[in-house]
Design a protein around this motif. Structure first.
Motif, PDB file in Angstrom:
ATOM      1  N   LEU A  92      -5.371 -15.242  10.804  1.00 26.25           N
ATOM      2  CA  LEU A  92      -6.683 -14.967  11.379  1.00 26.25           C
ATOM      3  C   LEU A  92      -6.516 -14.356  12.764  1.00 26.25           C
ATOM      4  O   LEU A  92      -5.600 -14.707  13.505  1.00 26.25           O
ATOM      5  N   CYS A  93      -7.410 -13.465  13.123  1.00 28.19           N
ATOM      6  CA  CYS A  93      -7.331 -12.754  14.395  1.00 28.19           C
ATOM      7  C   CYS A  93      -7.882 -13.621  15.524  1.00 28.19           C
ATOM      8  O   CYS A  93      -9.040 -14.026  15.507  1.00 28.19           O
ATOM      9  N   ASP A  94      -7.035 -13.912  16.509  1.00 24.54           N
ATOM     10  CA  ASP A  94      -7.406 -14.715  17.661  1.00 24.54           C
ATOM     11  C   ASP A  94      -7.819 -13.790  18.807  1.00 24.54           C
ATOM     12  O   ASP A  94      -7.568 -12.580  18.764  1.00 24.54           O
ATOM     13  N   ILE A  95      -8.436 -14.349  19.853  1.00 27.49           N
ATOM     14  CA  ILE A  95      -8.982 -13.545  20.947  1.00 27.49           C
ATOM     15  C   ILE A  95      -8.439 -14.045  22.279  1.00 27.49           C
ATOM     16  O   ILE A  95      -8.499 -15.235  22.584  1.00 27.49           O
ATOM     17  N   TYR A  96      -7.916 -13.108  23.079  1.00 24.37           N
ATOM     18  CA  TYR A  96      -7.474 -13.416  24.441  1.00 24.37           C
ATOM     19  C   TYR A  96      -8.302 -12.566  25.388  1.00 24.37           C
ATOM     20  O   TYR A  96      -8.348 -11.336  25.251  1.00 24.37           O
ATOM     21  N   VAL A  97      -9.004 -13.196  26.323  1.00 25.56           N
ATOM     22  CA  VAL A  97      -9.859 -12.480  27.264  1.00 25.56           C
ATOM     23  C   VAL A  97      -9.398 -12.728  28.690  1.00 25.56           C
ATOM     24  O   VAL A  97      -8.990 -13.834  29.033  1.00 25.56           O
ATOM     25  N   CYS A  98      -9.448 -11.692  29.485  1.00 24.74           N
ATOM     26  CA  CYS A  98      -9.026 -11.771  30.887  1.00 24.74           C
ATOM     27  C   CYS A  98     -10.234 -11.888  31.802  1.00 24.74           C
ATOM     28  O   CYS A  98     -11.341 -11.498  31.444  1.00 24.74           O
ATOM     29  N   ALA A  99      -9.969 -12.400  33.009  1.00 29.12           N
ATOM     30  CA  ALA A  99     -11.023 -12.553  33.996  1.00 29.12           C
ATOM     31  C   ALA A  99     -10.505 -12.143  35.364  1.00 29.12           C
ATOM     32  O   ALA A  99      -9.298 -12.094  35.598  1.00 29.12           O
ATOM     33  N   LEU A 100     -11.431 -11.874  36.248  1.00 29.33           N
ATOM     34  CA  LEU A 100     -11.073 -11.463  37.592  1.00 29.33           C
ATOM     35  C   LEU A 100     -11.088 -12.636  38.574  1.00 29.33           C
ATOM     36  O   LEU A 100     -10.213 -12.743  39.412  1.00 29.33           O
ATOM     37  N   GLU A 101     -12.080 -13.485  38.492  1.00 33.39           N
ATOM     38  CA  GLU A 101     -12.214 -14.564  39.467  1.00 33.39           C
ATOM     39  C   GLU A 101     -12.228 -15.955  38.829  1.00 33.39           C
ATOM     40  O   GLU A 101     -12.741 -16.901  39.396  1.00 33.39           O
ATOM     41  N   ARG A 102     -11.655 -16.042  37.676  1.00 34.61           N
ATOM     42  CA  ARG A 102     -11.471 -17.320  36.992  1.00 34.61           C
ATOM     43  C   ARG A 102     -10.267 -17.166  36.092  1.00 34.61           C
ATOM     44  O   ARG A 102      -9.695 -16.094  35.985  1.00 34.61           O
ATOM     45  N   GLY A 103      -9.871 -18.214  35.412  1.00 31.64           N
ATOM     46  CA  GLY A 103      -8.737 -18.117  34.508  1.00 31.64           C
ATOM     47  C   GLY A 103      -9.063 -17.355  33.235  1.00 31.64           C
ATOM     48  O   GLY A 103     -10.216 -17.270  32.816  1.00 31.64           O
ATOM     49  N   ASN A 104      -8.028 -16.808  32.622  1.00 28.37           N
ATOM     50  CA  ASN A 104      -8.166 -16.148  31.322  1.00 28.37           C
ATOM     51  C   ASN A 104      -8.366 -17.208  30.248  1.00 28.37           C
ATOM     52  O   ASN A 104      -8.210 -18.397  30.493  1.00 28.37           O
ATOM     53  N   ALA A 105      -8.688 -16.781  29.033  1.00 34.19           N
ATOM     54  CA  ALA A 105      -8.914 -17.739  27.951  1.00 34.19           C
ATOM     55  C   ALA A 105      -8.352 -17.202  26.635  1.00 34.19           C
ATOM     56  O   ALA A 105      -8.428 -16.014  26.350  1.00 34.19           O
ATOM     57  N   LEU A 106      -7.805 -18.116  25.840  1.00 30.43           N
ATOM     58  CA  LEU A 106      -7.304 -17.800  24.504  1.00 30.43           C
ATOM     59  C   LEU A 106      -8.091 -18.627  23.503  1.00 30.43           C
ATOM     60  O   LEU A 106      -8.153 -19.856  23.604  1.00 30.43           O
ATOM     61  N   TYR A 107      -8.702 -17.951  22.551  1.00 27.19           N
ATOM     62  CA  TYR A 107      -9.506 -18.608  21.522  1.00 27.19           C
ATOM     63  C   TYR A 107      -8.828 -18.447  20.173  1.00 27.19           C
ATOM     64  O   TYR A 107      -8.623 -17.330  19.693  1.00 27.19           O
ATOM     65  N   ARG A 108      -8.508 -19.568  19.554  1.00 29.48           N
ATOM     66  CA  ARG A 108      -7.893 -19.587  18.221  1.00 29.48           C
ATOM     67  C   ARG A 108      -8.981 -19.493  17.171  1.00 29.48           C
ATOM     68  O   ARG A 108      -9.968 -20.226  17.208  1.00 29.48           O
ATOM     69  N   ASN A 109      -8.792 -18.582  16.232  1.00 31.48           N
ATOM     70  CA  ASN A 109      -9.747 -18.392  15.151  1.00 31.48           C
ATOM     71  C   ASN A 109      -9.540 -19.492  14.109  1.00 31.48           C
ATOM     72  O   ASN A 109      -8.467 -19.620  13.523  1.00 31.48           O
TER      73      ASN A 109
END
Length: 148
Positions: A92-109
């Motif tokens: 399944l395709c998971d999602i990694y999102v970046c941020a500028l003024e907070r931490g990044n996040a990894l979401y497992r599908n």
């Protein structure tokens, strides 16, 4: 902020549309760099996406940027990165999102359009930095995807 939400929504829509419509019927071909499958789009039906609420998907991510940060460096208005890939090898395709003024996040599908925040367990938050881009690729050649 609105730019990043739009990118995340578009990425989710593409993932879900492809998985829902073609997931079971794709004929995958293995190759040294990964795998690929031809995508055949049926002529019937209508194009479009359906927005899913964060309460349904469990994706709770907003990339906010303070006015002071923008005044300091307007390049930050470009936003941050979003990477899509199967980081845990479950198909399944998971999602990694970046941020500028907070931490990044990894979401497992988890399937069925549900996700689990596994950022802390994966150790990929990258606190205290402006993350402007990302990719998921097998950097070390061990057969699994790495977050960059």
């Amino acid at each position: 902020m609105w730019q990043n939400r739009r990118v995340i929504r578009l990425g989710l829509a593409i993932i879900f549309l492809a998985q829902a419509v073609y997931g079971a019927s794709l004929q995958w071909t293995a190759m040294p760099q990964g795998r690929s499958a031809p995508l055949v789009v049926p002529p019937e039906g209508k194009p479009g996406f359906t927005q899913l609420a964060e309460t349904a998907t469990a994706i709770r991510f907003t990339n906010r940027l303070a006015d002071a940060s923008v005044a300091e460096n307007q390049i930050r208005l470009i936003g941050s990165g979003v990477a899509l890939g199967d980081v845990d090898g479950d198909g399944l395709c998971d999602i990694y999102v970046c941020a500028l003024e907070r931490g990044n996040a990894l979401y497992r599908n988890l399937g069925n359009w549900k996700f689990q925040d596994i950022t802390a367990a994966a150790g990929v938050e990258c606190p205290g930095q402006y993350s402007t881009g990302t990719a998921v690729v097998d950097v070390d050649g061990d057969g699994d995807l790495d977050c960059l």
